[in-house]
Design an enzyme around this catalytic site. Structure first.
Site, short mmCIF file in Angstrom:
data_model
loop_
_atom_site.label_atom_id
_atom_site.label_comp_id
_atom_site.label_asym_id
_atom_site.label_seq_id
_atom_site.Cartn_x
_atom_site.Cartn_y
_atom_site.Cartn_z
N CYS A 1 40.49 44.71 -33.23
CA CYS A 1 39.09 44.37 -33.10
C CYS A 1 38.36 44.02 -34.27
O CYS A 1 38.44 44.47 -35.51
CB CYS A 1 38.29 45.31 -32.30
N ASN B 1 35.79 59.63 -23.64
CA ASN B 1 36.95 60.40 -23.65
C ASN B 1 37.19 60.45 -25.20
O ASN B 1 37.47 59.42 -25.89
CB ASN B 1 38.11 59.32 -22.99
N SER C 1 27.49 46.84 -24.38
CA SER C 1 27.81 48.10 -24.90
C SER C 1 26.41 48.50 -25.79
O SER C 1 26.34 48.12 -26.82
CB SER C 1 29.03 48.22 -25.61
N LEU C 2 25.46 49.17 -25.06
CA LEU C 2 24.21 49.48 -25.79
C LEU C 2 24.38 50.57 -26.63
O LEU C 2 24.32 50.94 -27.85
CB LEU C 2 23.11 49.55 -24.70
N HIS C 3 24.43 51.87 -26.06
CA HIS C 3 24.84 53.17 -26.42
C HIS C 3 23.65 53.81 -27.29
O HIS C 3 23.46 54.99 -27.42
CB HIS C 3 25.92 53.31 -27.29
N CYS D 1 41.00 45.61 -16.81
CA CYS D 1 40.36 45.55 -17.65
C CYS D 1 41.14 45.14 -18.75
O CYS D 1 42.39 45.29 -19.11
CB CYS D 1 40.10 47.05 -18.00
N GLU E 1 46.88 46.06 -24.73
CA GLU E 1 46.83 46.99 -23.62
C GLU E 1 45.75 46.39 -22.88
O GLU E 1 44.78 45.84 -23.12
CB GLU E 1 46.48 48.45 -24.10
N CYS F 1 37.97 54.07 -20.92
CA CYS F 1 37.30 53.61 -21.91
C CYS F 1 37.22 53.95 -23.40
O CYS F 1 37.31 55.04 -23.65
CB CYS F 1 36.09 53.56 -21.41
N GLY G 1 38.95 44.51 -28.40
CA GLY G 1 38.56 43.38 -28.99
C GLY G 1 37.29 43.11 -28.38
O GLY G 1 36.66 43.57 -27.43
N GLU G 2 36.58 42.31 -29.27
CA GLU G 2 35.25 41.57 -28.95
C GLU G 2 35.24 40.23 -28.22
O GLU G 2 35.65 39.36 -29.13
CB GLU G 2 34.37 41.80 -30.17
N CYS H 1 33.06 49.87 -34.19
CA CYS H 1 32.44 50.88 -33.47
C CYS H 1 33.03 52.33 -33.97
O CYS H 1 34.28 52.38 -33.62
CB CYS H 1 32.38 50.81 -31.94
N SER I 1 32.10 42.06 -21.35
CA SER I 1 31.56 43.10 -22.07
C SER I 1 31.25 42.83 -23.37
O SER I 1 32.53 42.84 -24.03
CB SER I 1 32.19 44.35 -21.52
N CYS J 1 35.29 54.23 -31.20
CA CYS J 1 36.45 53.60 -30.56
C CYS J 1 37.89 53.63 -31.10
O CYS J 1 37.87 53.31 -32.39
CB CYS J 1 35.89 52.03 -30.33
S1 SF4 Z 1 34.01 49.22 -28.81
FE1 SF4 Z 1 34.66 47.15 -28.31
S2 SF4 Z 1 33.69 45.88 -29.80
FE2 SF4 Z 1 33.62 47.71 -30.44
S3 SF4 Z 1 35.46 48.41 -31.81
FE3 SF4 Z 1 35.85 49.07 -29.92
S4 SF4 Z 1 36.85 47.13 -28.98
FE4 SF4 Z 1 35.72 46.51 -30.67
#
Ligand code: SF4
Length: 346
Positions: free
Chosen positions: A114, A296, A220-222, A107, A94, A339, A165-166, A118, A197, A121
């Site tokens: 991925c 979200n 992406s720190l969080h 985006c 997507e 996101c 994905g990363e 996380c 990112s 996610c």
């Molecule tokens: S936030 Fe990004 S790195 Fe983490 S699982 Fe989701 S897509 Fe992968």
């Protein structure tokens, strides 16, 4: 359709020129075809109208042009567009167009599924199937640029690698795609308008700095507390905050470019003063700004957006310490395009 013919877009310009020379044609023909493939984003050899019919047939016999198809396009009430993109082997990723009054941002995805896990996610729930090829990343941008021109009367202005994905787990292909996106022989976009990112892979952040990349970096720190970050992003155990910090210091020393920290505040997870103080401390290491992103929920589970009081406290404290902070209201929620929501549900 899957065939055994080679994808012509896997060839460099030099390789295309050599191919034509070996065919007894002029090297220049390679330049013409290359322009059709990238700058003009041709989907078939027949589109290449300044190439003779015989040559087009010869190309057809030797190669395919693997291109994406927008399988399903959804438009949100706020103008956001989500594309479910079908790849040549039938897999789906997507990508999202996010319009604001001043910019239109794409985006894009870098992997099918991925590699990471996380907890908050939606993409993490899809197992990683494969990396995207450079042309598959490039095509997502072209598709969104066309939609931006069509629906918003302006070209795409920015790109974020923040979809599925990363990107640093598919580093070479992401770099090749960015190369094409920024090249005058591709889309000619400025690398200053591109942000990669990452969830924070220290070794690869250092490599990017060594490679002299010109685009922006977001992390992406969080959470800046080890145990909290590991509980929401389990790979943090392998790449702990000290390693991330060291890599970011290395990045800044080499590039002199500020880092953006993407940060979601969740109820009962990272919404205390202790969490805020840890973030402030982390922000002092390297020049940076913080983007607080509205969350979200992907289900009714433990990850819920924190109270507005908690968000206010974050903003107030960061500002007191002269740290630039933006709040990103999420867009495209009604079509699951916001996101952390990308999970091939359409
Ligand atoms: S936030 Fe990004 S790195 Fe983490 S699982 Fe989701 S897509 Fe992968």
């Amino acid at each position: 359709m899957v065939t055994n013919k080679k994808d012509i877009r896997a060839l460099t310009k030099e390789q295309l020129r050599d191919f034509f020379v070996k065919q007894g044609d002029k090297a220049f023909r390679g330049n013409q075809v290359y322009e059709w493939l990238w700058q003009k984003a041709a989907h078939t050899f027949d589109d290449m109208t300044n190439i003779s019919k015989e040559t087009r047939k010869m190309l057809e016999d030797n190669f395919v042009i693997n291109h994406i198809e927008v399988d399903n396009m959804q438009r949100s009430n706020d103008g956001t567009i989500k594309n479910a993109v079908r790849l040549h082997d039938g897999l789906i990723v997507e990508s999202v167009l996010i319009p604001t009054p001043t910019r239109t941002t794409a985006c894009v995805s870098s992997q099918v599924g991925c590699s990471l896990d996380c907890k908050f996610c939606a993409t993490a729930r899809l197992k990683r199937m494969r990396n995207l090829n450079p042309d598959e990343i490039y095509d997502q941008v072209v598709a969104i640029d066309n939609e931006s021109r069509h629906y918003h009367n302006r070209p795409l202005s920015n790109i974020v690698f923040m979809g599925m994905g990363e990107p640093l787990m598919n580093y070479n292909n992401v770099l090749k795609a960015i190369d094409k996106i920024t090249s005058p022989e591709g889309l000619g976009m400025s690398s200053k308008r591109i942000t990669l990112s990452t969830s924070g892979v220290p070794k690869m952040i250092k490599k990017m700095a060594d490679d002299g990349v010109k685009f922006n970096l977001a992390v992406s720190l969080h959470s800046a507390i080890e145990e909290v970050r590991t509980s929401i992003m389990p790979f943090n155990e392998t790449f702990p905050l000290d390693d991330l910090r060291e890599a970011l210091e290395y990045w800044y020393a080499k590039t002199k470019r500020k880092i953006s920290y993407e940060y979601v505040v969740w109820n009962g997870i990272n919404d205390t003063q202790k969490d805020i103080d840890a973030l402030v401390k982390f922000c002092k290491y390297v020049p940076c700004k913080v983007n607080i992103i509205e969350y979200n929920p992907i289900d009714d589970g433990e990850y819920q957006q924190a109270s507005s009081e908690a968000l206010e406290q974050y903003i107030k404290t960061l500002e007191q310490h002269r740290i630039v902070v933006n709040v990103r209201r999420s867009r495209g929620k009604d079509i699951d395009a916001a996101c952390g929501q990308l999970a091939n549900k359409s």
